[in-house]
Write an enzyme that holds these catalytic residues in place. Structure first.
Site, PDB file in Angstrom:
ATOM      1  N   ILE A   1       0.841  -1.197   0.000  1.00 51.16           N
ATOM      2  CA  ILE A   1       0.000   0.000   0.000  1.00 51.16           C
ATOM      3  C   ILE A   1       0.876   1.246   0.000  1.00 51.16           C
ATOM      4  CG2 ILE A   1      -0.188  -0.033   2.531  1.00 51.16           C
ATOM      5  CD1 ILE A   1      -3.062   1.058   2.202  1.00 51.16           C
ATOM      6  N   CYS A   2       0.404   2.278  -0.679  1.00 50.87           N
ATOM      7  CA  CYS A   2       1.055   3.594  -0.670  1.00 50.87           C
ATOM      8  C   CYS A   2       2.513   3.477  -1.140  1.00 50.87           C
ATOM      9  CB  CYS A   2       0.933   4.204   0.718  1.00 50.87           C
ATOM     10  SG  CYS A   2       1.445   5.931   0.850  1.00 50.87           S
ATOM     11  N   GLY A   3       3.458   3.922  -0.344  1.00 46.97           N
ATOM     12  CA  GLY A   3       4.858   3.930  -0.754  1.00 46.97           C
ATOM     13  C   GLY A   3       5.429   2.558  -1.035  1.00 46.97           C
TER      14      GLY A   3
END
Length: 208
Positions: free
Chosen positions: A105-107
């Site tokens: 998720i995300c980064g």
């Protein structure tokens, strides 16, 4: 029993793991604990999250036995480009070879992009520009999906706003609960409707 390993790293976005941890916590109520959560770090040294918490991993990457892995969860963080994370990236490749679910998720989606994993399957992230602008290895623009979470076989990716759907996709991928339980869980947490809460409680009483 298999382990769901949650990778801990400095600057991790601790809030992004909240929904999946809540979802996994219902296993005993559903009548069967299929997976246990274990935190893993480069070492067992404490890490500091973006939210300000100090967390100590249960084990180090080197202590993981491949046969124990049920899934690998990778939270967002500001440090994913650092060389120190190579051991967990090697573990990601091992999971890919063994068809073990990997959820980023995300980064953390940037880490998958750097490994070339997102060049051959549908995926999402914070934006396609985020991936193409930060990863030289990323060529998967045409496979980018503008959704908060995307599941492509055993690879689950999500944006920083997609933690609820990410958790739902992870639970579906692992078949932790019946479709009724997962759908009831999602309806409650996406609406906050008390009636949906009672539907969830009722669904959990049905053994999966």
């Amino acid at each position: 029993m298999k382990n769901i390993y949650l990778y801990l790293l400095d600057t991790m976005a601790d809030w992004e793991t909240g929904y999946i941890l809540q979802g996994l916590s219902m296993q005993a109520m559903a009548g069967e604990v299929k997976y246990q959560v274990k935190t893993v770090g480069i070492t067992k040294a404490p890490i500091k999250t973006l939210g300000g918490m100090t967390m100590i991993p249960d084990c180090s990457i080197g202590e993981i036995k491949e046969d124990s892995i049920g899934a690998l969860l990778l939270p967002g963080a500001d440090t994913w480009k650092e060389e120190q994370h190579k051991p967990v990236l090697d573990l990601v490749l091992t999971c890919m070879e063994r068809k073990i679910p990997v959820a980023a998720i995300c980064g953390a989606t940037l880490a998958l992009a750097d490994l070339g994993i997102l060049n051959s399957r549908k995926h999402t992230s914070n934006s396609v520009e985020f991936l193409s602008g930060c990863s030289r290895e990323y060529t998967g623009n045409s496979l980018y999906v503008n959704q908060m979470s995307v599941r492509a076989e055993n690879v689950i990716t999500a944006s920083s706003a997609g933690s609820l759907l990410w958790a739902k996709d992870i639970m579906e991928c692992l078949s932790i609960y019946s479709k009724e339980v997962i759908d009831s869980w999602y309806r409650y947490f996406s609406t906050g409707n008390p009636e949906r809460f009672m539907e969830l409680v009722s669904a959990l009483q049905i053994k999966n």
